[in-house]
Design a protein around this motif. Structure first.
Motif, PDB file in Angstrom:
ATOM      1  N   MET A  38       0.937  -1.284  -0.125  1.00 14.90           N
ATOM      2  CA  MET A  38      -0.120   0.046  -0.008  1.00 14.90           C
ATOM      3  C   MET A  38       0.863   1.359  -0.198  1.00 14.90           C
ATOM      4  N   LEU A  39       0.482   2.195  -0.768  1.00 13.60           N
ATOM      5  CA  LEU A  39       1.057   3.670  -0.899  1.00 13.60           C
ATOM      6  C   LEU A  39       0.097   4.697  -0.246  1.00 13.60           C
ATOM      7  N   PHE A  40       0.421   5.325   0.709  1.00 13.69           N
ATOM      8  CA  PHE A  40      -0.587   6.531   0.913  1.00 13.69           C
ATOM      9  C   PHE A  40       0.011   7.681   0.451  1.00 13.69           C
ATOM     10  N   LEU A  41      -0.830   8.611  -0.411  1.00 13.19           N
ATOM     11  CA  LEU A  41      -0.565   9.451  -1.049  1.00 13.19           C
ATOM     12  C   LEU A  41      -1.302  10.505  -1.013  1.00 13.19           C
ATOM     13  N   ASP A  42      -1.141  11.728  -1.193  1.00 12.60           N
ATOM     14  CA  ASP A  42      -2.133  13.034  -1.338  1.00 12.60           C
ATOM     15  C   ASP A  42      -2.701  13.103   0.002  1.00 12.60           C
ATOM     16  N   ASP A  43      -4.067  13.229   0.291  1.00 10.05           N
ATOM     17  CA  ASP A  43      -4.898  13.179   1.389  1.00 10.05           C
ATOM     18  C   ASP A  43      -5.043  11.695   2.091  1.00 10.05           C
ATOM     19  N   GLY A  44      -4.651  10.848   1.374  1.00 18.53           N
ATOM     20  CA  GLY A  44      -4.298   9.538   2.056  1.00 18.53           C
ATOM     21  C   GLY A  44      -3.620   9.279   3.231  1.00 18.53           C
ATOM     22  N   LEU A  48      -2.998   7.624   8.104  1.00 21.12           N
ATOM     23  CA  LEU A  48      -1.860   6.999   9.278  1.00 21.12           C
ATOM     24  C   LEU A  48      -1.730   7.932  10.275  1.00 21.12           C
ATOM     25  N   LEU A  49      -2.369   9.006  10.526  1.00 23.07           N
ATOM     26  CA  LEU A  49      -2.305   9.635  11.751  1.00 23.07           C
ATOM     27  C   LEU A  49      -2.631   8.958  12.922  1.00 23.07           C
ATOM     28  N   ASP A  50      -1.900   9.026  14.038  1.00 22.81           N
ATOM     29  CA  ASP A  50      -2.247   8.342  15.162  1.00 22.81           C
ATOM     30  C   ASP A  50      -3.260   8.767  15.824  1.00 22.81           C
ATOM     31  N   ALA A  51      -3.601  10.051  16.234  1.00 24.12           N
ATOM     32  CA  ALA A  51      -4.744  10.508  16.979  1.00 24.12           C
ATOM     33  C   ALA A  51      -5.792  11.089  15.927  1.00 24.12           C
ATOM     34  N   GLN A  52      -6.956  10.412  15.917  1.00 23.25           N
ATOM     35  CA  GLN A  52      -7.986  10.666  15.072  1.00 23.25           C
ATOM     36  C   GLN A  52      -9.248  10.708  15.911  1.00 23.25           C
ATOM     37  N   ALA A  53     -10.208  11.350  15.507  1.00 25.90           N
ATOM     38  CA  ALA A  53     -11.748  11.241  16.053  1.00 25.90           C
ATOM     39  C   ALA A  53     -12.696  10.858  15.258  1.00 25.90           C
ATOM     40  N   PRO A  54     -12.864   9.734  14.849  1.00 31.41           N
ATOM     41  CA  PRO A  54     -13.888   9.016  14.064  1.00 31.41           C
ATOM     42  C   PRO A  54     -15.375   9.378  14.482  1.00 31.41           C
ATOM     43  N   LEU A  66      -5.682  -1.096   9.653  1.00 29.84           N
ATOM     44  CA  LEU A  66      -4.396  -0.561   9.526  1.00 29.84           C
ATOM     45  C   LEU A  66      -3.414  -1.675  10.125  1.00 29.84           C
ATOM     46  N   GLN A  67      -3.707  -1.996  11.458  1.00 29.47           N
ATOM     47  CA  GLN A  67      -2.764  -2.784  12.389  1.00 29.47           C
ATOM     48  C   GLN A  67      -3.077  -4.295  11.835  1.00 29.47           C
ATOM     49  N   ALA A  68      -4.051  -4.435  11.160  1.00 34.24           N
ATOM     50  CA  ALA A  68      -4.154  -5.810  10.691  1.00 34.24           C
ATOM     51  C   ALA A  68      -3.495  -6.127   9.341  1.00 34.24           C
ATOM     52  N   ARG A  87       1.256  18.752   4.021  1.00 36.15           N
ATOM     53  CA  ARG A  87      -0.128  18.886   4.843  1.00 36.15           C
ATOM     54  C   ARG A  87       0.410  19.188   6.339  1.00 36.15           C
ATOM     55  N   GLY A  88       1.766  19.548   6.306  1.00 38.22           N
ATOM     56  CA  GLY A  88       2.389  20.092   7.737  1.00 38.22           C
ATOM     57  C   GLY A  88       2.561  18.626   8.421  1.00 38.22           C
ATOM     58  N   LEU A  89       2.503  17.528   8.018  1.00 39.86           N
ATOM     59  CA  LEU A  89       2.544  16.163   8.768  1.00 39.86           C
ATOM     60  C   LEU A  89       3.980  15.511   8.761  1.00 39.86           C
ATOM     61  N   ALA A  90       5.064  16.314   8.225  1.00 38.30           N
ATOM     62  CA  ALA A  90       6.287  15.464   8.216  1.00 38.30           C
ATOM     63  C   ALA A  90       6.830  15.133   9.552  1.00 38.30           C
ATOM     64  N   ASP A  91       6.547  15.732  10.454  1.00 38.18           N
ATOM     65  CA  ASP A  91       6.855  15.152  11.788  1.00 38.18           C
ATOM     66  C   ASP A  91       5.919  14.568  12.574  1.00 38.18           C
ATOM     67  N   ALA A  92       4.580  14.243  12.228  1.00 39.99           N
ATOM     68  CA  ALA A  92       3.549  13.897  12.860  1.00 39.99           C
ATOM     69  C   ALA A  92       3.561  12.348  13.101  1.00 39.99           C
ATOM     70  N   SER A  93       2.996  12.003  14.436  1.00 40.09           N
ATOM     71  CA  SER A  93       2.979  10.547  14.761  1.00 40.09           C
ATOM     72  C   SER A  93       2.131   9.720  14.320  1.00 40.09           C
ATOM     73  N   LEU A  94       2.840   8.791  13.461  1.00 42.18           N
ATOM     74  CA  LEU A  94       1.906   7.978  12.610  1.00 42.18           C
ATOM     75  C   LEU A  94       1.349   6.620  13.318  1.00 42.18           C
TER      76      LEU A  94
END
Length: 119
Positions: A38-44, A48-54, A66-68, A87-94
């Motif tokens: 898998m390749l995560f590109l653009d808004d994809g 991969l961001l660690d902290a999300q609020a679905p 993702l973990q599976a 997207r300013g995520l270069a140092d984000a926790s994945l």
């Protein structure tokens, strides 16, 4: 011989069904011993961001899917460094480890696969 497949996930996690469908295709391919990456590109890359609020958008968290991926033999995960930086995520926790690739490395990656599916 099984064909190899690269799934390019370009959509954010909850903008529609594309992100979940990309993960489902990867899991299904892995379950049938198809070499899948898998390749995560653009808004994809937001997937991969660690902290999300679905729950805020009444969706299920994609983190479990993702973990599976490694359990289903999908061990090659890539992320575009340019997409992260824009997207300013270069140092984000994945949430899951993905190999960062430059634009030049992306151009070398695509021909390695027999099938490329973009969602």
């Amino acid at each position: 011989m099984a064909k190899s497949m690269l799934i390019v996930s370009r959509q954010p996690p909850w903008a529609g069904p594309a992100a979940r469908e990309a993960l489902d295709i990867a899991l299904a391919g892995g379950a049938y011993d198809l070499p899948v990456a898998m390749l995560f590109l653009d808004d994809g890359v937001y997937q991969l961001l660690d902290a999300q609020a679905p729950d805020a958008v009444q969706q299920k968290n994609l983190a479990a899917n993702l973990q599976a991926l490694p359990l289903f033999g999908v061990d090659e995960l890539f992320v575009c460094t340019t997409s992260l930086a824009l997207r300013g995520l270069a140092d984000a926790s994945l949430a899951i480890a993905a190999q960062p690739l430059t634009d030049a490395q992306l151009r070398e990656l695509l021909p390695r696969f027999d099938l490329v599916v973009t969602l």
